[in-house]
Design an enzyme around this catalytic site. Structure first.
Site, PDB file in Angstrom:
ATOM      1  CG  ASP A  36      -2.121  -0.890   1.067  1.00 53.67           C
ATOM      2  OD1 ASP A  36      -2.302  -1.414  -0.046  1.00 53.67           O
ATOM      3  OD2 ASP A  36      -2.860  -1.083   2.045  1.00 53.67           O
ATOM      4  CG  ASP A 298      -8.147  24.838 -39.926  1.00 53.68           C
ATOM      5  OD1 ASP A 298      -8.137  24.215 -41.001  1.00 53.68           O
ATOM      6  OD2 ASP A 298      -7.264  25.640 -39.597  1.00 53.68           O
ATOM      7  N   GLY A 433      -6.112  11.804 -37.215  1.00 55.72           N
ATOM      8  CA  GLY A 433      -6.639  10.577 -37.781  1.00 55.72           C
ATOM      9  C   GLY A 433      -6.229  10.369 -39.232  1.00 55.72           C
ATOM     10  CG  MET A 434      -6.779  13.252 -42.168  1.00 55.27           C
ATOM     11  SD  MET A 434      -7.665  12.317 -43.425  1.00 55.27           S
ATOM     12  CE  MET A 434      -6.766  12.838 -44.895  1.00 55.27           C
TER      13      MET A 434
END
Length: 512
Positions: A36, A298, A433-434
């Protein structure tokens, strides 16, 4: 208590230790078994601070179990009192050591007789609350402990408008940067900073908290209980609005004006109002680029794109409103893991998202992402992992976080400078993502595959060689979506072998 390999909010003792290590010259004694005591390592790694974390573990081992813990705990408190000479020693068990049901308050009373430091037992139910709730309660407890030592008649308000900032903690999501931005905003508005609590604050200075005109609580998860106590017992109003995004930052400034106007002469009210409104206008037009960005081509290209938001209540609600209200992005799902704040969260995001998800189960969130297939995710480190598996970009906007979310450069999420950071995060999350497509065009890119529609499924779908070749011909930026749609169609038809014919059948089913 429950056994889990991932938790959005840590156990209660982590919250208590975050409070203790945020204050200056406060030492924490953690009554816990081995295993812990990872807080020291975690804080040292993430915060990159030069000083040692002021936490000592009083280990519960077989010898302690045989003869009791009192002698060892008292010995550790006394030793740290002599070595460190702290103003306060905070004793906390963990959920594991709490099983022993020991009278730790008795240990504290015994240690008090031989020490010079103040000693306090954290008043937290380790079975019922999580990290944030424990931190909120511990901060309130420490403030009450020191304010009860002074007389209310001795309190004098500052001559100039002033504020306390409650809830800036170690290991917080961009807390240090947000604090600097709030400090700048208040200074520009002519408001003094009375105390920042607890980060860098001495517990001996807590008696000065009531001298401020009002309190600011940037994050409702930690600091709200203390603000409510101060309002009830010291007539100190507080502002719990989070200045995140252009609309909420302007609202936050106007709330500050409203509080100040109640305590100044009537002939000063108009100049104050004009100055505050002028400041909002100047900051919105020239410091923040978010208003310009939202009107740019954009951002207009992002209009209608789907996003999923998940995080703590403060950041999850604020990000949902920014995406929907300021950028025109469709938030298909907004959620939080703060179950105790579920009603507040639903109220905040009402009208800004299609559906709400309140859960501590990361698999539910992952399955929701796989089902919705958003263009981008804004969530925690866990959602970032899910996004990588599904090849969906993710911007991290909330704890729990990794070391990359403790940047050395100045990156606030609050205030007008914060709007720029958020605009960058949003735009980059969608446009990156491109990258797969561009890398594939120029070569040197190993095409990724994604998992099936449901993260928890155990179904096996086999793509034959011809179908795989056909899939590779599809541009990278849409390939994964077509793959998922084909697999969804195959499962609905109970098809296990995916061929080129199945791919075209799935296409016809989707378009027809």
């Amino acid at each position: 208590m429950k056994l889990a390999y991932w938790m959005y909010a840590g156990p209660a003792h982590i919250g208590t230790l975050r409070v203790a290590s945020s204050f200056k010259n406060v030492h924490a004694i953690m009554h816990a078994p081995l295993g812990d005591d990872y807080f020291n390592v975690m804080r040292s790694m993430l915060e990159r601070e030069r000083d040692f974390t002021p936490v000592t573990a009083s280990i519960v081992d077989r010898h302690v179990l045989a003869r009791g813990s009192q002698e060892k705990v008292v010995e550790n408190i006394t030793r740290k009192d002599q070595q460190e000479k702290p103003d306060l020693i905070l004793l906390t068990p963990t959920c594991t050591s709490s099983i022993l049901q020991e009278d730790l308050q008795n240990f504290v009373e015994r240690a008090t007789r031989t020490t010079n430091s103040d000693i306090l037992l954290a008043d937290v139910n380790h079975y019922r609350v999580n990290e944030f709730q424990a931190a909120d309660r511990t901060l309130e407890q420490i403030i009450i402990f020191y304010l009860e030592k002074i007389s209310k008649s001795s309190i004098k308000k500052t001559h100039q408008p002033s504020a306390n900032i409650l809830g800036i903690f170690t290991l917080g999501f961009h807390h240090q940067h947000d604090c600097r931005e709030i400090y700048r905003l208040l200074k520009d508005l002519g408001i003094q900073i009375n105390k920042i609590v607890p980060e860098g604050c001495s517990v001996l200075d807590l008696k000065k908290i009531p001298e401020a005109w009002f309190n600011i609580v940037p994050y409702r998860e930690i600091g709200l209980m203390a603000a409510q106590y101060l309002e009830k017992n010291y007539d100190m109003p507080y502002i719990a609005t989070t200045p995140m995004g252009l609309v909420e930052t302007a609202s936050w400034i106007r709330q500050i004006y409203k509080l100040i106007s109640e305590n100044i002469d009537a002939n000063q009210t108009l100049p104050f109002k004009e100055r505050f409104e002028k400041y909002i206008d100047q900051q919105t037009r020239f410091v923040s680029q978010a208003a310009w960005f939202s009107r740019s081509i954009d951002c207009q290209n992002l209009t209608g794109k789907k996003a999923l938001v998940f995080g703590d209540g403060t950041h999850g609600a604020a990000m949902t409103k920014i995406l929907a209200r300021e950028m025109g992005i469709n938030v298909c799902c907004a959620g939080t893991y703060c179950l105790n704040d579920g009603d507040w969260f639903r109220e905040q995001v009402q009208g800004f998202c299609d559906q709400v998800l309140i859960t501590e189960d990361h698999t539910q969130v992952g399955n929701m992402i796989a089902e919705i297939e958003p263009a981008a995710i804004f969530g925690t480190q866990m959602e970032r992992h899910v996004g990588k598996r599904l090849d969906i970009p993710c911007g991290v906007i909330s704890a729990p976080i990794h070391i990359q979310n403790f940047p050395l450069s100045y990156r606030p999420f609050l205030g007008y400078e914060g709007t720029n950071q958020i605009a960058d995060l949003v735009y980059n999350s969608f446009t990156l993502g491109m990258e797969d497509h561009l890398l594939e065009i120029f070569g040197g890119h190993d095409v990724k595959t994604v998992i099936t529609k449901n993260l928890s499924t155990d179904e096996n779908l086999i793509w034959n060689s011809c179908a795989q070749k056909e899939l590779q011909k599809i541009p990278g930026f849409v390939r994964n979506r077509i793959k998922r749609n084909t697999e969804k169609y195959a499962r609905s038809k109970k098809i296990t072998d995916i061929t080129v014919e199945v791919m075209y059948a799935a296409k016809e089913a989707l378009t027809g």
